[in-house]
Design an enzyme around this catalytic site. Structure first.
Site, PDB file in Angstrom:
ATOM      1  N   THR A   1       0.867  -1.183   0.000  1.00 19.79           N
ATOM      2  CA  THR A   1       0.000   0.000   0.000  1.00 19.79           C
ATOM      3  C   THR A   1       0.902   1.230   0.000  1.00 19.79           C
ATOM      4  O   THR A   1       1.904   1.276   0.719  1.00 19.79           O
ATOM      5  CB  THR A   1      -0.919   0.022   1.232  1.00 19.79           C
ATOM      6  OG1 THR A   1      -1.646  -1.208   1.261  1.00 19.79           O
ATOM      7  CG2 THR A   1      -1.919   1.174   1.168  1.00 19.79           C
TER       8      THR A   1
ATOM      9  N   PHE B   1       1.152   5.161   0.761  1.00 19.76           N
ATOM     10  CA  PHE B   1       0.518   6.223   1.551  1.00 19.76           C
ATOM     11  C   PHE B   1       1.160   7.566   1.174  1.00 19.76           C
ATOM     12  O   PHE B   1       2.352   7.609   0.836  1.00 19.76           O
ATOM     13  CB  PHE B   1       0.735   5.987   3.045  1.00 19.76           C
ATOM     14  CG  PHE B   1       0.069   4.735   3.571  1.00 19.76           C
ATOM     15  CD1 PHE B   1      -1.192   4.779   4.156  1.00 19.76           C
ATOM     16  CD2 PHE B   1       0.698   3.506   3.476  1.00 19.76           C
ATOM     17  CE1 PHE B   1      -1.805   3.641   4.641  1.00 19.76           C
ATOM     18  CE2 PHE B   1       0.089   2.343   3.955  1.00 19.76           C
ATOM     19  CZ  PHE B   1      -1.169   2.416   4.532  1.00 19.76           C
TER      20      PHE B   1
HETATM   21  O1  LIG Z   1      -7.798  -0.618   7.757  1.00 18.99           O
HETATM   22  C1  LIG Z   1      -6.644  -0.242   8.014  1.00 18.99           C
HETATM   23  O2  LIG Z   1      -5.957  -0.701   8.923  1.00 18.99           O
HETATM   24  C2  LIG Z   1      -6.082   0.793   7.174  1.00 18.99           C
HETATM   25  O3  LIG Z   1      -5.216   1.506   7.603  1.00 18.99           O
HETATM   26  C3  LIG Z   1      -6.478   0.826   5.737  1.00 18.99           C
HETATM   27  C4  LIG Z   1      -5.731  -0.265   5.039  1.00 18.99           C
HETATM   28  C5  LIG Z   1      -6.336  -1.481   4.838  1.00 18.99           C
HETATM   29  C6  LIG Z   1      -5.625  -2.477   4.184  1.00 18.99           C
HETATM   30  C7  LIG Z   1      -4.341  -2.268   3.770  1.00 18.99           C
HETATM   31  C8  LIG Z   1      -3.744  -1.057   3.997  1.00 18.99           C
HETATM   32  C9  LIG Z   1      -4.443  -0.038   4.626  1.00 18.99           C
END
Ligand SMILES: O=C(O)C(=O)Cc1ccccc1
Length: 375
Positions: A258, A260
């Protein structure tokens, strides 16, 4: 009052810079009119900073006229040296403590203070209202793709992208202590986490329930004492909410990354001594080949693009074109978001944007920031 500074950046052939931001002239469009690009990279010197002298800004306690004048002079450019491990940095994020977004914030700023928010919009507002110095939000995922809502928020708000964090989320299956996998009737989590694991999708054969973030799912199951519900969340969430880890690394793709973005009120100074990325958003007129032309401004200068995304223009979703040959046509209007691998301190990037600005109907630099090369 914090000491502020202004940074100047211009086209290689620029003649001048003005005012509290910086306007660069020198680039002309096809009609010969000067084109301007405005890049504000710092803050301007405000009223005299009294913190260092401890004197009042009226100068009444400073003997002599000369000294009084000196006190009111703008301060010289100062670069504040704050530790970049996040000490004294408050970072807002959407989710509960223990979420992957919080993990990403801690990866980038190990000693930061994190501020959980209910919505992405609130995380933005926390920075705008000076409750936090930075916000962090997921923007894309290697398996789920772009998080469109967050692209829209980047444009709606005036924050600057000052960093990116690439993060491998390690999904765990959690449940209350003493609960075995066979007892589970449903699994709660963020939709991305639920979708990333075949164990959850098929093998367990249980219902799945979407929750806004993984850590909130863990908190819900723990605080409601649910004995038949599992959660997909991080090992840190298990620890925070007193849940057991039934299975670790349940994601199908071990490299599920992911990305950010870190946002702040002010942009950072672009540099060329390490790899930087720049993110922009622009609109184009209707017509054949306009997007090809827009992309060519980067290709011509050998600038690599790392991301392109298009989003409908919500305020102006349809463009009506009256043409005597083809009649009245309605088109969707799009915003194009592009990330490219160059710093705004690099003349190639400045020239590419000058070129793009000649035919883009709107152009905004969302940020110029160091690339995360940690993975
Ligand atoms: O739901 C979370 O913990 C988040 O921060 C969003 C997310 C969900 C899945 C992968 C990366 C971030």
């Amino acid at each position: 009052m914090a000491l502020k500074c202004v940074a100047v950046m211009g086209w290689p052939d620029s003649g001048r810079s003005i005012a509290s931001g910086v306007v660069f002239n020198g680039v002309r469009n096809s009609n010969g009119e000067p084109r301007k690009i405005f890049v504000s990279l710092g803050r301007f010197s405000g009223p005299a900073d009294n913190q260092k002298t401890g004197k009042s800004s009226t100068g009444n306690d400073v003997p002599g006229k000369l000294c009084r004048n000196l006190v009111s002079l703008p301060k010289p450019l100062t670069i504040s040296v704050t530790p970049n491990d996040g000490t004294q940095v408050r970072i807002s994020f959407k989710g509960s403590p223990g979420s992957f977004t919080e993990d990403a914030a801690l990866k980038a700023y190990p000693n930061c203070e994190t501020i959980p928010c209910d919505e992405f919009e609130e995380a933005f507002k926390a920075v705008e209202l000076w409750l936090a110095e930075k916000a962090i939000l997921p923007i894309e995922n290697s398996s789920g793709g772009s998080i469109h809502h967050n692209y829209d928020l980047l444009l709606r708000h005036r924050l600057h992208i000052v960093g990116e964090v690439q993060f491998v989320a390690n999904f765990c299956l959690l449940a209350r202590p003493g609960i075995r996998e066979e007892k589970l009737k449903c699994v709660l989590s963020h939709p991305q986490a639920l979708a990333s694991s075949d164990i959850v999708q098929t093998q367990l054969g249980v219902a799945r329930e979407n929750i806004d973030d993984t850590a909130s799912a863990a908190q819900y199951v723990a605080s409601n004492g649910l004995r038949d519900a599992g959660v997909v969340a991080s090992a840190r969430a298990a620890e925070i909410y007193g849940l057991n880890i039934l299975a670790d690394r349940i994601q199908d793709d071990p490299d599920n990354i992911t990305r950010f973005l870190v946002l702040a009120r002010d942009p950072i100074m672009p540099r060329t001594d390490k790899p930087f990325k720049t993110s922009i958003v622009f609109t184009l007129d209707e017509g054949p080949g306009v997007l090809t032309k827009a992309l060519a401004v980067f290709a011509l200068r050998e600038i690599n693009l790392t991301k392109i995304e298009s989003r409908p223009q919500k305020m102006r979703a349809l463009r009506v074109v009256d043409d005597s040959n083809t009649g009245r046509a309605k088109y969707f209007d799009y915003l194009f978001y592009i990330d490219f691998e160059a710093s705004m301190a690099d003349p190639r990037a400045q020239n590419a944007l000058g070129h793009l600005q000649e035919f883009a109907t709107f152009l905004r630099i969302l940020g110029c920031y160091p690339m995360d090369t940690s993975l």
